[in-house]
Design a protein around this motif. Structure first.
Motif, PDB file in Angstrom:
ATOM      1  N   ASN B 172      22.024 -34.059 -11.826  1.00 38.90           N
ATOM      2  CA  ASN B 172      23.461 -33.835 -11.644  1.00 38.90           C
ATOM      3  C   ASN B 172      23.935 -32.616 -12.415  1.00 38.90           C
ATOM      4  N   MET B 176      25.493 -29.690 -10.229  1.00 40.63           N
ATOM      5  CA  MET B 176      26.909 -29.382 -10.390  1.00 40.63           C
ATOM      6  C   MET B 176      27.137 -28.189 -11.304  1.00 40.63           C
ATOM      7  N   LYS B 181      26.597 -25.038  -5.218  1.00 44.78           N
ATOM      8  CA  LYS B 181      27.166 -24.257  -4.132  1.00 44.78           C
ATOM      9  C   LYS B 181      28.675 -24.485  -4.192  1.00 44.78           C
ATOM     10  N   PRO B 182      29.469 -23.429  -4.387  1.00 44.74           N
ATOM     11  CA  PRO B 182      30.900 -23.615  -4.655  1.00 44.74           C
ATOM     12  C   PRO B 182      31.595 -24.473  -3.607  1.00 44.74           C
ATOM     13  N   GLY B 183      32.399 -25.409  -4.087  1.00 40.81           N
ATOM     14  CA  GLY B 183      33.184 -26.247  -3.191  1.00 40.81           C
ATOM     15  C   GLY B 183      32.446 -27.439  -2.637  1.00 40.81           C
ATOM     16  N   VAL B 184      31.160 -27.539  -2.885  1.00 42.75           N
ATOM     17  CA  VAL B 184      30.358 -28.634  -2.347  1.00 42.75           C
ATOM     18  C   VAL B 184      29.605 -29.291  -3.500  1.00 42.75           C
ATOM     19  N   ALA B 185      29.356 -30.582  -3.384  1.00 44.59           N
ATOM     20  CA  ALA B 185      28.644 -31.277  -4.460  1.00 44.59           C
ATOM     21  C   ALA B 185      27.143 -31.249  -4.217  1.00 44.59           C
ATOM     22  N   SER B 186      26.593 -30.053  -3.978  1.00 45.15           N
ATOM     23  CA  SER B 186      25.150 -29.965  -3.771  1.00 45.15           C
ATOM     24  C   SER B 186      24.676 -28.554  -4.098  1.00 45.15           C
ATOM     25  N   GLN B 277      16.509 -33.482   3.797  1.00 40.04           N
ATOM     26  CA  GLN B 277      17.819 -33.234   3.216  1.00 40.04           C
ATOM     27  C   GLN B 277      18.146 -31.744   3.060  1.00 40.04           C
ATOM     28  N   ASN B 279      18.583 -29.932   0.635  1.00 35.69           N
ATOM     29  CA  ASN B 279      19.212 -29.531  -0.623  1.00 35.69           C
ATOM     30  C   ASN B 279      19.230 -30.742  -1.543  1.00 35.69           C
ATOM     31  N   MET B 281      21.630 -33.200  -3.664  1.00 31.73           N
ATOM     32  CA  MET B 281      23.032 -33.595  -3.677  1.00 31.73           C
ATOM     33  C   MET B 281      23.393 -34.144  -5.051  1.00 31.73           C
ATOM     34  N   GLU B 282      24.686 -34.105  -5.375  1.00 29.04           N
ATOM     35  CA  GLU B 282      25.127 -34.788  -6.585  1.00 29.04           C
ATOM     36  C   GLU B 282      24.893 -36.283  -6.393  1.00 29.04           C
ATOM     37  N   THR B 284      25.781 -40.039  -7.191  1.00 26.20           N
ATOM     38  CA  THR B 284      26.732 -40.958  -7.813  1.00 26.20           C
ATOM     39  C   THR B 284      25.983 -42.204  -8.278  1.00 26.20           C
TER      40      THR B 284
END
Lengths: 361, 366
Positions: B172, B176, B181-186, B277, B279, B281-282, B284
């Protein structure tokens, strides 16, 4: 072997009990008169991992579809995503049987982009992100405008002149909440805004689900003298409410401000420590887009931004009795100033320092 | 002649008998799990028993094998489970409980998402690079608790669980932070040269990773039953003291098994990113394939071929979450089925454990 057989037999008998008490299948809308407007359009929606029952973002999106299904003969299909790698199959599955598919949340961006590109004759809408495809409507909110009003309330309500902010993940979207909130505080109480502008009283949990983390961060802030905290952190905010409630029971006067939905209603046992909530009307967005589709007004490729003017964001209906009428009137004046363009609320925390609000009495 | 024929006949019977015994509990547990799921559908939907049964099984069938799309998606879910199932199986065979497959998988995902961003490499270099990177990352992540277990004697269960959280939060932080990648949680999408071939077209996520998984099943089978290392690993798993008496190092094999297990899990993470996938991803919460892999290995009784079938079952259930929701059955019914299967398989282990204990007591007391 005998034992297993006995087990199976008893399970079957047990099942018989269930089958016996099964309710008869309710007839659908056949018996009652259906006065909804006819339409043959079909609508689907995919949630993010929060899913149904998050009492916030996803539930609000679904509420919009519930409303449309009361007015028109549509039965929305809703799919929850267990993990991020299910966004794409869920959107694909919904595409097969629907005319319009919603993706709830910025995390769906990549999946939405891929699926929309592959199905150019279907329509899509994404919340909180911009997908640049001709068949996708991108719905975004001016969270900074709603948060500004929360800042006004917080700035007026604080007794210690110390105010805190707890965010989910330190990223552009959540920074809009932060920047708007601080600007609002600065407009009415510049002294209290100082420690927010230098981010001393700003905390980020790093996620949107860790309730304990929210509790810890809130406790830290309250113990350092802060008495009002605004959160934009989803489930983390529940921890904030827990901390505030605990301190209040211990005799301290502390407040929290909710986000996304009217949290005094969605978290009723904490209503006494919630001053107000910043409403983000995702339900209005899904309702409007669905209605546009049914009435053939849907505009793919359009980026819709909903602010105070469009009632996309605003102050919750439930407001704590502790908030006096003159504070609310003041917030209302600022709202008017934002709507008519006199105040332009900053969207980045870095821009707040240069921000000067015209004085409103 | 007659004696020979009799012998081979007997051995065939024995094989059948032992196969039957091995398969009995998993099969019963699957049947009972489905049955309980039907009860919940009957209860929740207020329909009759037979209607509930047909509703549930139709939805599961449509969502898993019934159409071309769902069949493809099922095997998309099967692919990572093959790796995590095998990873858990290797650890189980050594008598270790590697809860850390989840973290080793996650770290494989992270490393691949990073290495996949390197530009200017041809695919023939880039894909082996991410595969080796994934294996190494996972092997280190599994090797650390393995080393601590062997040298200091700390419990591998506790350490691997802690390593899971380190992997998740490290991931994470990077997703993050530096590589966001700006604006995206990945992270940004990996380069095309690092992507595995999607042999059914770009719109279907099924990729050549499936075949790598199948190949790995064969490799683990060979490792277990055709190599010295595999023999030693199994010996330590069956009875570490007897193995040591026979000159097999417990410590060496524990570390080795954890490294192999972690390497397989890390490879799974690499395949997941480069095939499915694209990439990182963040997170949770945990991605979940590592934990599902525990269930797969348990159901498979740690046999590589069993892992294949158990993965298909779990993949089919995961994939049918969509069609279940479309007929208004909550996707949680899938977890319910999986959980009951695990309870039953675990009960089988406990049953055996008690049986052996009794036997021992009888021997001592008798």
């Amino acid at each position: 072997m005998k034992k297993i057989l006995a087990l199976l037999v008893s399970v079957v008998l047990f099942a018989g009990l269930f089958a016996g008490c099964a309710k008869p299948n309710q007839p659908g809308g056949g018996a009652t008169t259906d006065n909804r407007k006819q339409t043959d359009k079909k609508i689907g929606l995919a949630t993010d991992e929060g899913g149904r029952g998050d009492k916030s973002f996803n539930d609000a999106a679904i509420a919009g579809l519930d409303k449309i299904s009361k007015e028109y003969t549509v039965t929305p299909q809703i799919l929850e995503s267990k993990a991020a790698d299910q966004y794409e199959p869920n959107l694909k599955a919904l595409t097969q049987s629907n005319d319009l598919v919603f993706g709830v949340g910025f995390k769906m961006h990549d999946a939405m982009d891929a699926v929309a590109k592959a199905n150019p004759n279907k329509k899509y809408a994404i919340i909180d992100s911009v997908v640049e495809q001709p068949n996708v409507m991108s719905i975004n909110f001016k969270e900074e405008e709603g948060s500004f009003l929360m800042g006004v309330i917080a700035g007026k309500m604080t007794k210690t002149n110390k105010i805190g902010f707890i965010g989910g993940v330190d990223m552009e979207l959540i920074q809009k909440f932060e920047a708007g909130f601080i600007a609002g505080v600065k407009a009415v109480n510049p002294a209290a805004a100082e420690d927010l502008i230098n981010r001393k009283n700003v905390r980020y949990a790093g996620n949107f689900i860790d309730v304990n983390k929210g509790y810890e961060l809130a406790k830290q802030l309250y113990n350092s003298g802060v008495d009002v905290i605004y959160h934009a952190a989803g489930g983390v905010g529940i921890g904030l409410f827990n901390a505030a409630k605990e301190l209040k029971n211990g005799g301290k006067t502390v407040w929290a401000i909710g986000v996304d939905s009217d949290q005094a209603l969605t978290v009723p046992d904490k209503a006494d420590i919630i001053l107000a909530s910043m409403m983000k009307r995702v339900d209005v967005a899904t309702y409007t887009a669905s209605k546009d589709l049914i009435e053939n007004n849907f505009q793919g490729g359009k980026v819709v931004v909903l602010g105070l003017k469009e009632d996309g964001v605003g102050i919750s209906n439930t407001i704590n009795p502790a908030v006096t009428k003159d504070v609310l009137d003041l917030a209302d004046k600022y709202k008017k100033a934002i709507v008519d363009g006199t105040i332009k609320v900053p969207t980045k925390p870095g821009d707040v320092k240069a921000f000067q609000a015209p004085e409103i009495k | 002649m007659t004696a020979n024929a009799n012998n081979s006949h007997n051995s065939l019977l024995n094989v059948l008998k032992s196969t039957y015994r091995t398969l009995l509990f998993p099969l019963i547990s699957i049947i009972v799990a489905m049955f309980v799921a039907v009860l919940f559908v009957v209860w929740g939907r207020g329909v009759g028993f037979f209607e509930g049964t047909s509703l549930l099984f139709k939805a599961i069938w449509n969502g898993s094998f019934g159409s071309k799309d769902s069949l493809i998606e099922t095997f998309v879910y099967v692919t990572p489970l093959l790796f995590t199932g095998l990873a858990n199986a290797v650890a189980f065979k050594t008598g270790l409980f590697n809860i850390g497959v989840e973290g080793q998988f996650t770290i494989g995902v992270l490393i691949t998402a990073i290495l996949g961003l390197i530009s200017g490499l041809p695919a023939i270099v880039h894909i082996p690079l991410i595969i080796v990177g994934g294996i190494l990352a996972g092997a280190i992540w599994g090797g650390i608790p393995g080393y601590l277990k062997a040298k200091v004697g700390t419990n591998e269960v506790v350490n691997t669980i802690m390593m899971n959280f380190i992997a998740m939060y490290l991931s994470n932080y990077i997703v993050m932070g530096p590589l966001n990648k700006p604006g995206v949680a990945s992270t940004p999408e990996i380069r095309p040269s690092a992507m595995l071939w999607r042999f059914l077209g770009e719109n279907n996520r099924l990729n050549t990773g499936l075949f790598i998984g199948l190949l790995l099943i064969a490799l683990v089978y060979i490792l277990f039953w055709k190599t010295t290392i595999g023999y030693e690993i199994r010996a330590v798993g069956l009875n570490p003291y007897a193995a040591e008496y026979g000159g097999i190092s417990i410590k060496k094999n524990m570390i080795l098994a954890m490294v192999i297990s972690g390497g397989i899990a890390g490879l799974g993470g690499a395949i997941y990113v480069s095939g499915i996938q694209h990439n990182a991803m963040e997170l949770t919460g945990f991605i979940g394939y590592g934990f599902d892999g525990i269930a797969v290995a348990l159901l498979a009784k740690s046999h590589p071929v069993g892992v294949l079938f158990a993965s298909i079952l779990f993949g089919a259930l995961n994939s049918s979450a969509i069609s279940l929701q479309l007929v208004n059955i909550p996707k949680q019914i899938v977890f319910l089925i999986q959980a009951i299967i695990i309870i039953f398989v675990a009960a089988d282990y406990i049953y055996k454990w008690i049986g052996e204990k009794r036997k021992k007591e009888a021997m001592i007391n008798g």
